[in-house]
Design an enzyme around this catalytic site. Sequence first.
Site, PDB file in Angstrom:
ATOM      1  CE  LYS A  13      -3.935  -2.083   2.422  1.00  0.00           C
ATOM      2  NZ  LYS A  13      -4.747  -1.970   3.660  1.00  0.00           N
ATOM      3  CE1 TYR A  53      -9.699  -1.696   0.193  1.00  0.00           C
ATOM      4  CE2 TYR A  53      -9.110   0.328  -0.952  1.00  0.00           C
ATOM      5  CZ  TYR A  53      -8.766  -0.730  -0.132  1.00  0.00           C
ATOM      6  OH  TYR A  53      -7.493  -0.823   0.357  1.00  0.00           O
ATOM      7  CG  PHE A  61     -14.551   1.751   6.750  1.00  0.00           C
ATOM      8  CD1 PHE A  61     -14.044   1.084   5.640  1.00  0.00           C
ATOM      9  CD2 PHE A  61     -15.433   1.073   7.591  1.00  0.00           C
ATOM     10  CE1 PHE A  61     -14.404  -0.236   5.365  1.00  0.00           C
ATOM     11  CE2 PHE A  61     -15.802  -0.255   7.324  1.00  0.00           C
ATOM     12  CZ  PHE A  61     -15.284  -0.899   6.208  1.00  0.00           C
ATOM     13  NE  ARG A  89      -6.203 -12.459   4.690  1.00  0.00           N
ATOM     14  CZ  ARG A  89      -6.784 -11.271   4.604  1.00  0.00           C
ATOM     15  NH1 ARG A  89      -6.542 -10.474   3.587  1.00  0.00           N
ATOM     16  NH2 ARG A  89      -7.589 -10.842   5.532  1.00  0.00           N
ATOM     17  CB  THR A  95      -7.122  -6.190   9.390  1.00  0.00           C
ATOM     18  OG1 THR A  95      -7.511  -7.398   8.743  1.00  0.00           O
ATOM     19  CG2 THR A  95      -7.371  -5.029   8.463  1.00  0.00           C
ATOM     20  NE  ARG A 106      -2.096  -5.961   7.109  1.00  0.00           N
ATOM     21  CZ  ARG A 106      -3.202  -6.541   6.677  1.00  0.00           C
ATOM     22  NH1 ARG A 106      -3.797  -7.458   7.428  1.00  0.00           N
ATOM     23  NH2 ARG A 106      -3.711  -6.220   5.512  1.00  0.00           N
ATOM     24  CG  ASN A 116      -3.236  -2.544   6.923  1.00  0.00           C
ATOM     25  OD1 ASN A 116      -3.011  -2.091   5.811  1.00  0.00           O
ATOM     26  ND2 ASN A 116      -4.347  -3.187   7.201  1.00  0.00           N
ATOM     27  CG  HIS A 119      -5.131  -5.821  -0.314  1.00  0.00           C
ATOM     28  ND1 HIS A 119      -6.347  -5.867   0.321  1.00  0.00           N
ATOM     29  CD2 HIS A 119      -5.254  -6.567  -1.437  1.00  0.00           C
ATOM     30  CE1 HIS A 119      -7.178  -6.624  -0.408  1.00  0.00           C
ATOM     31  NE2 HIS A 119      -6.549  -7.058  -1.472  1.00  0.00           N
ATOM     32  CD  GLU A 132      -8.504  -8.565  -3.799  1.00  0.00           C
ATOM     33  OE1 GLU A 132      -9.081  -7.797  -3.030  1.00  0.00           O
ATOM     34  OE2 GLU A 132      -7.527  -9.268  -3.460  1.00  0.00           O
TER      35      GLU A 132
END
Length: 160
Positions: A13, A53, A61, A89, A95, A106, A116, A119, A132
């Site tokens: 990110k 998203y 949010f 993951r 998260t 993270r 964070n 993704h 995705e």
Amino acid sequence: MSHHDERTFVMVKPDGVQRGLIGEIVGRLEDKGLKMVGGKFMQIDEALAHEHYGEHEDKPFFEGLVEFITSGPVFAMVWEGADATRQVRQMMGATDAKEAAPGTIRGDLGNDLGHNVIHGSDHEDEGANEREIALFFDEDELVDWDADAATWVYEDAGDH
């Protein structure tokens, strides 16, 4: 792609890019034995952010997510390996980076829920990967190649 391999979407990110963490994150995934089959340094525009998203469109949010993901360049990637989505993951950690265990990406590199650094596709969301990957990459941007190290990463890699 061998029969037990899976492809998963991963993105560093804007905060991760700004902090110079692309190499660190790529290194961790390579160290795990996963194989990059696609990578793209890019700026996400408003339209792509809304698509990415989309499921959160009606949440309070949502605007913040869009604003953040379009605030600077990202590094989008596709990784391949046995059970790749679940592996990534686990390596990413919770998260909310404050909750993420030490040793996870993270937990070691992130600082809070918003920032964070990474993704990854959700292994519990059927089809998240394909969706995705297709959103960020054309089929001809993904490279099929054999990693010679695979026989040393997976016990049965020599048997297919």
